[in-house]
Structures are given as structure tokens and as C-alpha cells.
Design a protein around this motif. Sequence first.
Motif, PDB file in Angstrom:
ATOM      1  N   ALA B  37      14.920 -33.026  49.435  1.00  0.00           N
ATOM      2  CA  ALA B  37      15.138 -31.727  50.079  1.00  0.00           C
ATOM      3  C   ALA B  37      14.466 -30.648  49.238  1.00  0.00           C
ATOM      4  O   ALA B  37      14.418 -30.743  48.011  1.00  0.00           O
ATOM      5  N   VAL B  38      13.922 -29.632  49.903  1.00  0.00           N
ATOM      6  CA  VAL B  38      13.322 -28.501  49.194  1.00  0.00           C
ATOM      7  C   VAL B  38      14.023 -27.227  49.659  1.00  0.00           C
ATOM      8  O   VAL B  38      14.090 -26.961  50.858  1.00  0.00           O
ATOM      9  N   VAL B  39      14.587 -26.498  48.707  1.00  0.00           N
ATOM     10  CA  VAL B  39      15.221 -25.218  49.043  1.00  0.00           C
ATOM     11  C   VAL B  39      14.578 -24.105  48.229  1.00  0.00           C
ATOM     12  O   VAL B  39      14.440 -24.219  47.013  1.00  0.00           O
ATOM     13  N   THR B  40      14.189 -23.050  48.920  1.00  0.00           N
ATOM     14  CA  THR B  40      13.632 -21.896  48.213  1.00  0.00           C
ATOM     15  C   THR B  40      14.491 -20.683  48.539  1.00  0.00           C
ATOM     16  O   THR B  40      15.029 -20.569  49.634  1.00  0.00           O
ATOM     17  N   GLY B  41      14.616 -19.783  47.593  1.00  0.00           N
ATOM     18  CA  GLY B  41      15.415 -18.590  47.811  1.00  0.00           C
ATOM     19  C   GLY B  41      15.686 -17.913  46.496  1.00  0.00           C
ATOM     20  O   GLY B  41      14.863 -18.005  45.576  1.00  0.00           O
ATOM     21  N   SER B  42      16.851 -17.273  46.414  1.00  0.00           N
ATOM     22  CA  SER B  42      17.154 -16.582  45.172  1.00  0.00           C
ATOM     23  C   SER B  42      18.656 -16.397  45.019  1.00  0.00           C
ATOM     24  O   SER B  42      19.371 -16.137  45.993  1.00  0.00           O
ATOM     25  N   VAL B  60      17.081 -32.908  45.197  1.00  0.00           N
ATOM     26  CA  VAL B  60      16.980 -31.580  45.796  1.00  0.00           C
ATOM     27  C   VAL B  60      16.134 -30.703  44.884  1.00  0.00           C
ATOM     28  O   VAL B  60      16.513 -30.435  43.737  1.00  0.00           O
ATOM     29  N   ILE B  61      14.968 -30.288  45.369  1.00  0.00           N
ATOM     30  CA  ILE B  61      14.128 -29.383  44.580  1.00  0.00           C
ATOM     31  C   ILE B  61      14.513 -27.957  44.919  1.00  0.00           C
ATOM     32  O   ILE B  61      14.586 -27.587  46.093  1.00  0.00           O
ATOM     33  N   LYS B  62      14.751 -27.167  43.879  1.00  0.00           N
ATOM     34  CA  LYS B  62      15.163 -25.782  44.064  1.00  0.00           C
ATOM     35  C   LYS B  62      14.108 -24.874  43.447  1.00  0.00           C
ATOM     36  O   LYS B  62      13.646 -25.121  42.332  1.00  0.00           O
ATOM     37  N   ILE B  63      13.702 -23.854  44.196  1.00  0.00           N
ATOM     38  CA  ILE B  63      12.794 -22.844  43.626  1.00  0.00           C
ATOM     39  C   ILE B  63      13.440 -21.483  43.801  1.00  0.00           C
ATOM     40  O   ILE B  63      13.663 -21.034  44.915  1.00  0.00           O
ATOM     41  N   ASP B  64      13.746 -20.869  42.678  1.00  0.00           N
ATOM     42  CA  ASP B  64      14.482 -19.603  42.659  1.00  0.00           C
ATOM     43  C   ASP B  64      13.542 -18.494  42.197  1.00  0.00           C
ATOM     44  O   ASP B  64      12.965 -18.574  41.116  1.00  0.00           O
ATOM     45  N   HIS B  65      13.362 -17.488  43.045  1.00  0.00           N
ATOM     46  CA  HIS B  65      12.516 -16.356  42.660  1.00  0.00           C
ATOM     47  C   HIS B  65      12.915 -15.157  43.517  1.00  0.00           C
ATOM     48  O   HIS B  65      13.175 -15.310  44.726  1.00  0.00           O
ATOM     49  N   ALA B  66      12.932 -13.992  42.928  1.00  0.00           N
ATOM     50  CA  ALA B  66      13.338 -12.787  43.661  1.00  0.00           C
ATOM     51  C   ALA B  66      12.476 -12.588  44.916  1.00  0.00           C
ATOM     52  O   ALA B  66      12.971 -12.138  45.947  1.00  0.00           O
ATOM     53  N   ASP B  67      11.189 -12.943  44.839  1.00  0.00           N
ATOM     54  CA  ASP B  67      10.296 -12.772  45.985  1.00  0.00           C
ATOM     55  C   ASP B  67      10.597 -13.746  47.126  1.00  0.00           C
ATOM     56  O   ASP B  67      10.003 -13.656  48.196  1.00  0.00           O
ATOM     57  N   LEU B  68      11.494 -14.701  46.866  1.00  0.00           N
ATOM     58  CA  LEU B  68      11.849 -15.677  47.903  1.00  0.00           C
ATOM     59  C   LEU B  68      13.201 -15.361  48.536  1.00  0.00           C
ATOM     60  O   LEU B  68      13.713 -16.132  49.347  1.00  0.00           O
TER      61      LEU B  68
END
Lengths: 261, 322
Positions: B37-42, B60-68
Motif C-alpha cells: 500500500a502507498v499512502v501520501t499525505g501529512s 505500507v509505504i508512507k510519504i509525509d510532506h506538508a506539500d502532500l
Amino acid sequence: MEILVCVKRVPDTAENEFELNSAGNDLDRDDLVYSVNEWDNYAVEEAIQIVDKVGGSVTVITVGDDESEEVLRREMAMGANNGILLSDDAFEGSDGLGIAAILKAETQKGNYDLIMSGAQADEGAGQVGGMLAAMLDYPYASLVNKIEISDGKITVGREIEGGNQEMNEMDLPCVLSIQTGINEPRYVGIRGIRKVASVDIPVKGTSDLGLDAANVGEAGAKTKRVDYFVPDTGEGAEMLEGSTDEIIEKLIEKLKAKGGL
Amino acid sequence: MTQIFAYIPFKNGAAEDVALEYPSAAKKIDEGASLTAVVTGSGADLDKVADEMTSIYSEVIKIDHADLAYPNAEVVRKVLVNIIPTDAIFLTAHDTFGMDLAPGLSVKMDSAYAADMVDFEGIDGTTLKAVRQELGGAVSTHVAIDISSGVVMTVRPGSFAPVDGGSASGAVVDKSGDAGDLSAKRKFLEIVAAEVGDVDITKSDVLVSVGRGIEDEENIEVAQELAEAMNSVVSCSRPIVDAKWLEKSRQVGTSGQTVKPKVYMAMGISGSFQHMGGVKGNPFIVAVNKNPKAPIFQVADVGIVEDILDFMPELTEAINDL
Ligand SMILES: Cc1cc2nc3c(=O)[nH]c(=O)nc-3n(C[C@H](O)[C@H](O)[C@H](O)COP(=O)(O)OP(=O)(O)OC[C@H]3O[C@@H](n4cnc5c(N)ncnc54)[C@H](O)[C@@H]3O)c2cc1C
């Protein structure tokens, strides 16, 4: 503002009952009624309205066979200034990426600030606009139902789930796919079509566009349609039959049982 | 081994239903494939969804960034190009985000593209066989996809059986550091909420819903009379709103209202998935359509092949005579 609108000639879902051909590998196309993809009329209308406000011109373009010329003329009768037909036997069987690559080649010969397409067409994929944008490295917004242009800036609304609207600001040039309901496309009468009947529409093929035939059409397609089929109707609804009175009697019994009355 | 990655859309810290459907889709693509699973957000919402996903996905891959914080497809695409192996199978929902993201992603990944998948029939060599629909659901097709250099696909929400969450005990892998350059030429500004109308169709147990088969604005009255006889209200499909014959708040579907009536009367509606996507709670569906092959008959409980302009007044009269 120079605007390019990508359009497509499609079988009209309102006018046809679709049957398979005897081989079962395609639709029976003999008696199909074709028209412009519903979404494209909204895109062309929007383009005309923008040009009416800020100046410029609208060019309509399609990848298709000879018969696709008729949809270009229809959109020109609406008010588009130019038409371009991209047509070549080598284009046949293109997948979405192939169509986008063909459109890209012609797009780069022009100087367009804004490129539009319908949000989707007969295949329901909604793919060409987004692909074209990525190939050109332009920003993209799909399902656009509002456009405002001022001082070289464009603000677009995208219709998202529940009918909510997502507002975005974008750089130009950009690519937008247009959702129905953004405007009320103008009516085109026979007289309008007659007026543009003799306007020259250039036809361009692989060599005009500097394309390699191996990369487009069936040869270049990574996604290929194998066949068509119509799901079994038997699996679905219980069909009520008989005279209208009999049908209504049966229906009322069912509605009573299910809480409808 | 086939690697499948599934993008998890979520709102307010809750994953959309499709998150439970990807595992069934993945099994139909390749029983032995790995599924991530891929989740992007913040922030907290993202963490909540990522945690929730570990009960369904082993990774579960998580990418956390304010721009997301808001899912801007252009920004998400940039992240995915850096995270997803180019020869992988990438799945996202055929929803308004997936339609925004996926076609361009396939170009940037140099992958094949296939939209709105409703079924998969497995991989043979480097060819994936799948099923999709055309012409508003009037016909289905098999497609053969060359996945030798990967594929990006959107899957139709509701087409694959939801799995029971809770079985996996997956781990969250934080790949925020790999997100890369997130500058974009499109900026998200705000959400403008849909207009609220004077009639709330979601409150009615019975809906008389009209589609393009109503043919003319003047005929809406015929439906109104039937609705009155049935003590219900009139709802509609999208073309009726596009034509401005009824207000947007009466539209049923993915880009309109979600309704859960007891009885749904589909009058001159073809049954596109975007329309039926708004009809929930398994109501008793009555479809009246003059085309015996209309896709609505696949999903209705009762079907009637008649012209609604003749049928509705007769039904109204019969009900009023009861
Ligand atoms: C992103 C996106 C979101 C969308 N969201 C929605 C949504 O929220 N809601 C929605 O409804 N659509 C939505 N759509 C549009 C959807 O794809 C269909 O185009 C639409 O639902 C078709 O509406 P319809 O069934 O009324 O019209 P059609 O598909 O044109 O069907 C009309 C039907 O009426 C029948 N008919 C015609 N005349 C008569 C008659 N006299 N008597 C009986 N039957 C007759 C015809 O046989 C046909 O089956 C969306 C599309 C996109 C791309």
C-alpha cells in the motif's frame, strides 16, 4: 489565447443499441449512428467563450479516419476557427499513449496556450489529456467545470466526488479535460454546417508529423482490445412482461411488498 | 515476482472503501504477487491511515510532506515516480483523483496504461488479461496489456470484493526522505462545497429518478406526478442537471448525492457506474427503459421495457386509483 481542442467521433450511446458482429470480435458497426463525443462539445464551447472574452483562436483536432472530418466541421460550425485531421492507416489500433503521442507531435508545431479535451470519450478511459500533458511537461487538470482567465493566469475548478469543486491555479500553457455541465453548448443547425462545408481541413499523417510508425497504431500499442462481449442479461433484473396494465399490476404488488407504496 | 503497489485515497483520516478492494484485485492479477500500500499525505491523518492499512497490507509505504496535505495529482505523481519501481504494477482507484493522476503517471513511468478495470484474468508471460467496459457500460471488452515495462491502472471502485481487514500485521515503511522535488505548476487553492438545494433527496425512502430518457424539460412534470403519487421525490442522473432541468442537489451519483432509499425507480436511466455509484444500501431497483439491452437491467431487481413517457402517467393513475 491560442486554444487547441481535441475531439473524437464516437458511436452515439443515445441513438444505438449495440450488437456484436457475427465474428464476435467487434461491434456491428454497419448501422451505427456516430456523433461528437458529448464531453467535447462542452470543451469547444468553453474554448469559444474564452476566445470571445480574451481574443485568439480555437483549433479543433482529431485523430481518426476520413469520416472524422465531419465532427471537425460540426465543431467549426459551433465557432472553432480551424480544424486539423490526423489520419494515417498506421494510426489504427493506437492505445491512449499512441493517440497522445500523435497529438503531441502536432501540438508542438503550433503555439498553443491552452489545450483541452473532453473528460472522457466512448472508451470511458479519460486518458489522452493527462498523457498529452505529461508528454509535453505541461500542468494538467481533469474534470474541469470552471475556468477563469486573467493576466495570463488561469484558475480552474475540478468537479470531485459529491459535486464539490476543487479550485486550482495553474501555469500556462496547460492541458485541461472538460466535464459536462461547465456551460451550455450552442446548438448547431444545418445552415451552420453548410457555412463551413468548404473550409480546408489539412490532413496529416506519420511523415508530416515526423512520427515513427512502429511507435503508434497497433504496432506501438501496449494495451490492446482483444474482443467485445455483452454480459448476460439473464443475470440481472426480473423482466416484467405482458400488457402495460398487467405490468403495472405486477409492479404495484412488488412495490407494496418492498415499501414503495 | 510480480510487484503490485496500490495507492490508498483517504479523507479526514479514513481510507476509502477501495483500500479493502485492491487485495482482491491483486489476487486476480497474480496470486503470488507482493502487494504494497502507498499512502501520501501529512501529519496525524496520514499516520492514522497508514496504521489502519497495516491490518490489510503486509507493507505500507508512507510519504509525509506538508506539500502532500492535499492530494494534488501533480505533486503525488512526482513522489510516485521516485518511489515505485518502473516495471511494477501500480493501482489507483478510478475516481476523480485517480483520473487526474494515473494517465500522466504512466507516461512518466514509461509504462502501459489501462483505465477503469472491472476484472482481471491473470498474467500469461508478460501479458495481463483484464476486463473493462465501453460506451457507458453497454459493452464489455477483454484487453491484453503488455506489462513488460510496468503498468499503471485505475480500478473501478466496488468491482472487487472487499477483504476483511485485520488479518495482516504489516509494517509501515517511511519513505518521506525519497519524495524528491515537489515543486508543481498547479497549485491547490480550496474546496468549494456543493450547493445545497431545497429538496434533500437523501431523506426519501422512495426516489423517482429520471434520466436522459425524459427527453424534455416539460416532461419532468410527469415524473413529479408519479413521485407525488408514491409520496416521494424526484431525483435524476447527471445529464438532467447539465441541461439545467433540475438542480444539482437532485443528482444521484459519484459526482452528486449518495442515496440509500428503500425503493429506487430508475426511469430512462442507462445505469452508468457513476450513476449507480450513488445508489447505496441495496434498495429495490425498478428500471423502466425502452432499450431491452440497457445496462441498468443488469443491476435492477425488476425491469420493464417501455417508454417512460407512456408508462409513468399510467402508473401514476393506477396508484392514485388504489
Ligand atoms: C467523472 C464523472 C462523474 C460522473 N458523475 C455522474 C453522477 O454523479 N451521476 C450520473 O448520473 N452520471 C454521472 N456521470 C455521467 C455518466 O457517465 C453518464 O453519462 C450518465 O449517468 C448517463 O445518464 P443517463 O443514464 O440519464 O443517460 P443515458 O446514458 O443517455 O441513458 C438514457 C437512457 O434512457 C433510455 N431512454 C431514452 N428515451 C427513453 C424513453 N422515452 N423511455 C424509456 N427509456 C428511454 C435510453 O435507452 C437510455 O438507456 C459522470 C461521468 C463522469 C466522467
